[in-house]
Design a protein around this motif. Structure first.
Motif, PDB file in Angstrom:
ATOM      1  N   ALA A  52      29.067  88.800 -26.055  1.00  0.00           N
ATOM      2  CA  ALA A  52      29.806  87.878 -25.209  1.00  0.00           C
ATOM      3  C   ALA A  52      28.887  87.337 -24.138  1.00  0.00           C
ATOM      4  O   ALA A  52      27.777  87.820 -23.924  1.00  0.00           O
ATOM      5  CB  ALA A  52      31.012  88.595 -24.588  1.00  0.00           C
ATOM      6  N   PHE A  53      29.400  86.356 -23.508  1.00  0.00           N
ATOM      7  CA  PHE A  53      28.673  85.713 -22.421  1.00  0.00           C
ATOM      8  C   PHE A  53      28.557  86.670 -21.228  1.00  0.00           C
ATOM      9  O   PHE A  53      27.510  86.785 -20.602  1.00  0.00           O
ATOM     10  CB  PHE A  53      29.421  84.442 -22.045  1.00  0.00           C
ATOM     11  CG  PHE A  53      29.050  83.871 -20.713  1.00  0.00           C
ATOM     12  CD1 PHE A  53      27.736  83.432 -20.470  1.00  0.00           C
ATOM     13  CD2 PHE A  53      29.972  83.791 -19.687  1.00  0.00           C
ATOM     14  CE1 PHE A  53      27.409  82.916 -19.251  1.00  0.00           C
ATOM     15  CE2 PHE A  53      29.628  83.265 -18.468  1.00  0.00           C
ATOM     16  CZ  PHE A  53      28.344  82.818 -18.239  1.00  0.00           C
ATOM     17  N   CYS A  54      29.702  87.298 -20.998  1.00  0.00           N
ATOM     18  CA  CYS A  54      29.735  88.184 -19.826  1.00  0.00           C
ATOM     19  C   CYS A  54      29.841  89.650 -20.257  1.00  0.00           C
ATOM     20  O   CYS A  54      30.644  89.974 -21.122  1.00  0.00           O
ATOM     21  CB  CYS A  54      30.936  87.788 -18.970  1.00  0.00           C
ATOM     22  SG  CYS A  54      31.015  88.687 -17.427  1.00  0.00           S
ATOM     23  N   ASP A  57      27.148  94.300 -17.337  1.00  0.00           N
ATOM     24  CA  ASP A  57      25.909  94.311 -16.550  1.00  0.00           C
ATOM     25  C   ASP A  57      25.695  93.039 -15.756  1.00  0.00           C
ATOM     26  O   ASP A  57      25.221  93.035 -14.621  1.00  0.00           O
ATOM     27  CB  ASP A  57      24.690  94.510 -17.471  1.00  0.00           C
ATOM     28  CG  ASP A  57      24.914  95.715 -18.385  1.00  0.00           C
ATOM     29  OD1 ASP A  57      25.538  96.662 -17.917  1.00  0.00           O
ATOM     30  OD2 ASP A  57      24.480  95.638 -19.567  1.00  0.00           O
ATOM     31  N   ASN A  58      26.048  91.928 -16.367  1.00  0.00           N
ATOM     32  CA  ASN A  58      25.628  90.671 -15.730  1.00  0.00           C
ATOM     33  C   ASN A  58      26.767  89.877 -15.129  1.00  0.00           C
ATOM     34  O   ASN A  58      26.734  88.654 -15.104  1.00  0.00           O
ATOM     35  CB  ASN A  58      24.858  89.812 -16.743  1.00  0.00           C
ATOM     36  CG  ASN A  58      25.740  89.440 -17.955  1.00  0.00           C
ATOM     37  OD1 ASN A  58      26.840  89.974 -18.080  1.00  0.00           O
ATOM     38  ND2 ASN A  58      25.266  88.558 -18.776  1.00  0.00           N
ATOM     39  N   VAL A  59      27.763  90.572 -14.650  1.00  0.00           N
ATOM     40  CA  VAL A  59      28.914  89.886 -14.056  1.00  0.00           C
ATOM     41  C   VAL A  59      28.470  88.992 -12.892  1.00  0.00           C
ATOM     42  O   VAL A  59      28.852  87.820 -12.856  1.00  0.00           O
ATOM     43  CB  VAL A  59      29.998  90.900 -13.629  1.00  0.00           C
ATOM     44  CG1 VAL A  59      31.037  90.257 -12.757  1.00  0.00           C
ATOM     45  CG2 VAL A  59      30.658  91.475 -14.859  1.00  0.00           C
ATOM     46  N   PRO A  60      27.704  89.534 -11.966  1.00  0.00           N
ATOM     47  CA  PRO A  60      27.334  88.645 -10.833  1.00  0.00           C
ATOM     48  C   PRO A  60      26.545  87.416 -11.294  1.00  0.00           C
ATOM     49  O   PRO A  60      26.798  86.309 -10.823  1.00  0.00           O
ATOM     50  CB  PRO A  60      26.427  89.544  -9.968  1.00  0.00           C
ATOM     51  CG  PRO A  60      26.691  90.940 -10.404  1.00  0.00           C
ATOM     52  CD  PRO A  60      27.126  90.918 -11.817  1.00  0.00           C
ATOM     53  N   SER A  82      35.962  90.562  -6.471  1.00  0.00           N
ATOM     54  CA  SER A  82      36.726  91.282  -5.435  1.00  0.00           C
ATOM     55  C   SER A  82      36.016  92.604  -5.078  1.00  0.00           C
ATOM     56  O   SER A  82      36.167  93.129  -3.996  1.00  0.00           O
ATOM     57  CB  SER A  82      38.148  91.527  -5.924  1.00  0.00           C
ATOM     58  OG  SER A  82      38.103  92.144  -7.201  1.00  0.00           O
ATOM     59  N   SER A  83      35.309  93.055  -6.048  1.00  0.00           N
ATOM     60  CA  SER A  83      34.539  94.277  -5.795  1.00  0.00           C
ATOM     61  C   SER A  83      33.067  93.967  -5.973  1.00  0.00           C
ATOM     62  O   SER A  83      32.715  93.068  -6.744  1.00  0.00           O
ATOM     63  CB  SER A  83      34.975  95.389  -6.773  1.00  0.00           C
ATOM     64  OG  SER A  83      34.688  94.977  -8.091  1.00  0.00           O
ATOM     65  N   PRO A  84      32.289  94.724  -5.215  1.00  0.00           N
ATOM     66  CA  PRO A  84      30.854  94.468  -5.331  1.00  0.00           C
ATOM     67  C   PRO A  84      30.307  94.697  -6.724  1.00  0.00           C
ATOM     68  O   PRO A  84      29.306  94.096  -7.118  1.00  0.00           O
ATOM     69  CB  PRO A  84      30.224  95.438  -4.318  1.00  0.00           C
ATOM     70  CG  PRO A  84      31.287  96.309  -3.799  1.00  0.00           C
ATOM     71  CD  PRO A  84      32.619  95.792  -4.200  1.00  0.00           C
ATOM     72  N   GLU A  85      30.995  95.497  -7.520  1.00  0.00           N
ATOM     73  CA  GLU A  85      30.473  95.732  -8.878  1.00  0.00           C
ATOM     74  C   GLU A  85      30.729  94.508  -9.761  1.00  0.00           C
ATOM     75  O   GLU A  85      30.082  94.354 -10.802  1.00  0.00           O
ATOM     76  CB  GLU A  85      31.151  96.956  -9.534  1.00  0.00           C
ATOM     77  CG  GLU A  85      30.778  98.272  -8.895  1.00  0.00           C
ATOM     78  CD  GLU A  85      31.564  98.590  -7.642  1.00  0.00           C
ATOM     79  OE1 GLU A  85      32.741  98.188  -7.562  1.00  0.00           O
ATOM     80  OE2 GLU A  85      30.970  99.200  -6.698  1.00  0.00           O
ATOM     81  N   GLY A  86      31.686  93.796  -9.326  1.00  0.00           N
ATOM     82  CA  GLY A  86      31.957  92.580 -10.118  1.00  0.00           C
ATOM     83  C   GLY A  86      32.876  92.829 -11.267  1.00  0.00           C
ATOM     84  O   GLY A  86      32.985  92.006 -12.149  1.00  0.00           O
ATOM     85  N   ALA A  87      33.542  93.959 -11.311  1.00  0.00           N
ATOM     86  CA  ALA A  87      34.435  94.249 -12.432  1.00  0.00           C
ATOM     87  C   ALA A  87      35.686  93.400 -12.336  1.00  0.00           C
ATOM     88  O   ALA A  87      36.220  92.949 -13.355  1.00  0.00           O
ATOM     89  CB  ALA A  87      34.776  95.742 -12.432  1.00  0.00           C
TER      90      ALA A  87
END
Lengths: 592, 433
Positions: A52-54, A57-60, A82-87
């Motif tokens: 997938a595109f996202c 790992d590469n959410v940000p 919303s979270s720093p992890e980007g989940a």
């Protein structure tokens, strides 16, 4: 691989630890000239990239990318995790973005549909044109065939003509031949005939000779006693005198006959002369009384002429018996003259009679024919006008009458009368349409301007974020350390990016109230809040066709200027910090 | 109108003496002379053979009877019944015989037109005229009897000899500008001789008595030409009938054409020029007068035969030169009467059968004609009448001739004759015209 390359760049710059530079560079890389390429690459690479595109790992990066993409699409949406992890993602901007995208998609679809329709239309018209083309081709072929057929017939006709001409020539030759044959035959026959005749004559001669030689006994006259001559005279001897007398008698006889005929001719001549004289006299009689009355101006000449005539007449009368020829000439001349006069007179009389008749016809007025005609024409015209007038009056009257008891006709008439108004409305409608179109154009311009503004604003926010970061770093006790470790900012990436994002969101939130305050340095000279009309006015200075490209350039320039500005700003940071502080606080207040 | 009883005749030889007193008829080889007023037989002569030609002398004293087969001529005298004269032309043969105008000479044309023999009854003298031309009308005497014109043919050229009849002196002999001379005729005043060419060429030449050519007339070329020529009694007009079914009238001053009469098959008002056209059909109404337009039956001639039956073959002027009667051969049933003053068609007399003979009254403008049936037809400007000959045995009028007084007509049948006396009343009426 393009996207990968695109994505690698930030990594390279991040490894350098130059955050500011990264963001700037990425913006530079995201220039609109490359947008189309990117989109193409995107659509192509959707399936080529494994997975997938996202990913987790590469959410940000994805976010960043999507944000960039959205920004490039002109959507001022900042999706932030919303979270720093980007989940998890902030739902509102995403939804907004999605909604915007959907809108765009729908619009595109609509456009597509329209285009398709258009294409259908075009294709149908193309078909039609092709059909027409083929038909015309058929026609052309047909006419070509016809032409060739005609050529063929012409050729045949010419051939026929040639053969006929040949035939004619042959016939002519034949005729000539026959004529020559006829001529030769005729001469031959005439020759033969002459020969035969000569033979016959010879035979006759011989026969008569034989008869004379034979002394035909039977040839005889048997008379009882000789008779006396019928005139009682004795027969005369044949003498030269007798011959001469015969001649004389003959001539006498002829002379008598000629004399007789001459006498009769003279008699006839005399009769004719008498008739001529009488005619002349009567002519003179007829002409003399009306000469002075009808001729007027030429009376003297006429009188002279008549005098002459008189003379000739007298002389002719005198010489009638003397010299026949002379008299005759004079007589005929005078008669001719008289006759001419009489003819002229009669013609004049005729003219007069016709004029009188005409006058009688035209109510005894002395109006010439042309004026009469003109008058007639004028009167006819007048009558026509009167008729028209009457007709109009009648119509009006009828209309009035009809409106009183016939609503339907009245409505119809009203329709007739409001037709003009309708026309005028149509005209106005047209004007309105034009205005609308203009307005649409303006709106489009405005949208573009808004997009640009958004971009500028983004740039400004980035600037501000950078400034805040700097400010924050300056304020923190690790200022020195921070400065030292700014080169290896790999780990502090998250820290840097965080306020930046926050600031952009903040800016977005404050958009409604502080839209223009975050203008690019170029446009910041209008410190007082500019209205949309002002914006429009400024934008209107740029030509429509090159506006997008120009604006891009402007945007690029502004971004580069921004870099310089930031450098200047960073130099004179001490002066500006308080302002910005206040501004930031203000913003915070508005947020809270 | 009265009719006499029928008398016998043969060869249609029946002639009234020039003075109008006697009527001579031949019955086989007998010659019968009757008094015209009483019809009593005055003399009866017996010839040597059947008579083929009979002719009164100009002074009504002698009768010539020619028997061509035998080459014999017998002359009888009324005053001296015992007097006799017999002329034998011998083995050379005889084709034509005639009196000279003085009544004392007889001109015989021999077989093969070898010569013309002139026999004098006064002196028994005989003279010859050589090279006479065998043609339609080769000999013509002027009306006063002074001159004779004779057509000759020598060396394939036509000549005309003019003789003084008094002593047969040759006055003039001149060559004519003809290809093949067909006939000649003196004008009634005896000053002009009309000479016409054969039908192969339309040419009419007019010679003065002294042999000068006065004029030449040719209406057209390359077609059959003149068929007959006739002088008006006044010598004013020369009518020429031709194969193109037209009559052309020449005048005596310029010898140019002054009128042309056509014989169309259908006649309408314009062609009749306002004059009514009379038609005389035999049945059912003898005196029917038809108004124009009328159609005249036309018989197409056989083009392969010589002398085609087409064109104007007979022309006759009335005694006062006022009318001209003509017959077109391919319309044999019609006689055309032309008015010479108006130069227009006066009447068309149409019969059911072909017209055999027509002759003008020598005194009045009155035309008698017969068609070979038992009727006599008369036309005058006042109208026309047809009379049934009241004779039993089917008397058919083949020919007719007027008495010089115009008082009666001699009607000749096949071998009979009868006299038809004109009505006194009609005569009075006609005299008032």
């Amino acid at each position: 691989w393009e996207r990968g390359g695109r994505l690698r760049h930030p990594w390279v710059f991040f490894s350098n630890g130059e955050n500011n530079e990264i963001s700037r560079m990425s913006h530079v890389m995201m220039s609109p000239s490359r947008q189309s390429n990117l989109e193409l690459a995107y659509s192509l690479s959707t399936y080529s990239v494994i997975g997938a595109f996202c990913t987790e790992d590469n959410v940000p990066q994805c976010l960043l990318h999507i944000n960039q993409e959205l920004a490039s699409l002109g959507l001022p949406v900042c999706i932030e995790a919303s979270s720093p992890e980007g989940a998890n993602l902030n739902a509102v901007p995403v939804l907004n973005a999605v909604y915007e995208l959907l809108q765009i998609h729908r619009r595109d679809m609509c456009t597509l549909e329209e285009m398709e329709k258009e294409q259908m239309k075009k294709s149908s018209s193309l078909d039609l044109i092709q059909m027409t083309n083929s038909r015309l081709k058929d026609q052309l072929e047909l006419s070509i065939r016809e032409k060739s057929g005609l050529y063929e017939t012409e050729r045949q006709l010419q051939l026929k003509l040639k053969t006929l001409q040949r035939c004619l020539k042959g016939e002519k030759d034949e005729v000539q031949k026959l004529q020559s044959i006829i001529a030769s035959r005729a001469s031959q026959y005439s020759h033969d005939a002459k020969r035969k005749e000569r033979e016959a004559a010879k035979l006759k001669e011989r026969l008569s000779q034989l008869l004379i030689d034979r002394k035909d006994k039977k040839l005889a006259i048997d008379v009882l006693n000789n008779l006396g001559r019928s005139d009682g005279k004795r027969s005369q001897w044949r003498t030269t005198k007798a011959t001469a007398s015969h001649e004389g008698e003959m001539y006498k006889f002829l002379l008598c006959d000629y004399e007789e005929s001459q006498k009769s001719l003279v008699l006839e001549n005399a009769e004719l002369k008498k008739v001529l004289q009488q005619m002349k006299k009567e002519m003179m009689h007829i002409l003399s009384p009306c000469q002075p009355s009808s001729r007027g101006a030429t009376a003297d000449e006429e009188l002279a002429e008549s005098d002459e005539d008189e003379k000739t007449r007298d002389s002719s009368r005198d010489t009638l018996d003397q010299s026949c020829e002379h008299a005759r000439e004079q007589l005929t001349n005078s008669i001719r003259l008289q006759w001419r006069k009489l003819r002229n007179h009669v013609e004049k009389l005729d003219n007069q009679a016709s004029q009188v008749l005409h006058q009688m016809e035209s109510n005894k007025d002395m109006i010439p024919f042309e004026t009469h005609q003109d008058e007639m024409e004028r009167m006819r015209h007048e009558v026509q006008q009167c008729k028209e007038f009457i007709h109009a009056q009648q119509q009006l009257l009828q209309q009035q009458l009809s409106t009183s008891f016939d609503d339907e006709t009245a409505a119809l008439l009203y329709d007739c009368y409001t037709l003009e108004e309708k026309e005028r409305l149509k005209e106005e409608w047209r004007l309105f349409e034009e205005q609308k179109r203009n307005f649409e154009k303006e709106r489009r311009n405005f949208t573009e301007a808004a997009i640009r503004l958004g971009r500028e604003k983004q740039a400004f926010e980035e600037d501000r974020a950078a400034w805040f970061k700097n400010h924050f770093l300056n304020m923190t006790p690790f200022t020195n350390r921070r400065r030292c470790s700014s080169s290896d900012g790999q780990s502090s990436l998250s820290i840097i990016s965080e306020p930046e994002i926050r600031m952009s969101v903040k800016a977005h939130k404050a958009k409604a109230s502080t839209y223009t305050t975050f203008s690019t340095p170029k446009s910041s000279r209008s410190t007082a809040a500019p209205s949309t009309t002002d914006l429009y006015r400024t934008l209107r200075l740029i030509p429509d066709c090159s506006s997008s490209m120009h604006s891009n350039q402007v945007w690029q320039e502004s971004s580069t200027n921004g870099d310089e500005d930031i450098r200047i700003k960073s130099k004179s940071r001490g002066l500006h910090c308080s302002d910005l502080d206040i501004f930031a606080l203000g913003e915070d207040d508005s947020l809270t | 109108m009265n009719f006499s009883e029928l008398f016998k005749q043969s060869n249609q030889l029946c002639k009234v003496s020039p003075d109008g007193k006697y009527l001579a008829t031949c019955v086989q080889y007998r010659l019968v002379v009757r008094d015209v007023s009483t019809l009593q037989i005055l003399h009866l002569y017996t010839c040597l053979d059947q008579v083929s030609h009979m002719e009164w002398s100009s002074d009504s004293l002698f009768i010539l009877c020619a028997m061509y087969k035998r080459g014999l001529i017998q002359v009888w005298s009324l005053e001296q019944p015992d007097w006799h004269c017999k002329i034998d032309e011998g083995s050379i043969g005889l084709v034509s015989s005639r009196w000279s105008p003085d009544g004392r000479h007889i001109l015989n044309t021999t077989e093969f037109h070898l010569r013309v023999t002139v026999w004098s009854l006064c002196t028994k003298a005989v003279s010859y005229m050589k090279y006479p031309k065998a043609c339609q009308k080769g000999i013509d005497f002027s009306k006063d009897g002074g001159y004779m014109a004779l057509a000759e043919r020598r060396d394939c050229k036509d000549y005309v000899s003019i003789f003084v009849c008094e002593d047969w002196h040759l006055l003039r002999n001149f060559e004519t500008e003809t290809q093949d001379l067909s006939g000649l005729e003196w004008s009634p005043n005896g000053c002009v001789l009309a000479v016409w060419d054969s039908c192969l060429e339309y040419k009419v030449l007019l010679y003065s008595l002294d042999g000068r050519l006065l004029s030449t007339y040719s209406a057209y070329e390359w077609s059959l030409g003149v068929k007959c020529v006739s002088w008006s009694p006044s010598s004013q007009f020369l009518a020429i009938g031709s194969y193109d079914e037209k009559v052309r009238i020449l005048n005596h001053i310029t010898w140019g054409k002054i009128a042309q009469f056509e014989h169309p098959a259908s006649i309408d008002n314009t062609k009749a020029e306002g004059n009514f056209v009379l038609s005389v059909p035999e049945l059912p109404h003898p005196d029917e007068i038809c108004a124009p337009p009328i159609q005249i039956p036309v018989v197409k001639p056989d083009p392969d035969r010589a002398n085609p039956k087409i064109g104007v073959s007979v022309l006759a002027f009335s005694s006062d030169s006022r009318y001209l009667a003509s017959r077109n051969d391919n319309m044999a049933t019609a006689v055309w009467v032309w008015d010479m003053q108006k130069m227009s068609l006066e009447a068309v007399l149409e019969q059911t059968a072909a017209v055999r003979c027509f002759q003008w009254d020598p005194r009045h403008p009155r035309l008698a004609l017969c068609t070979g049936n038992s009727k006599l037809y008369l036309w005058s400007p006042r109208g026309c009448v047809s009379v049934q000959v009241p004779a039993e045995g089917g008397f058919q009028v083949q020919s007719l001739s007027w008495h010089c007084s115009g008082d009666f007509l001699i009607l000749l049948g096949k071998d009979q004759l009868c006299l038809c006396y004109m009505d006194e009343h009609a005569l009075v009426q006609d005299a008032t015209l």
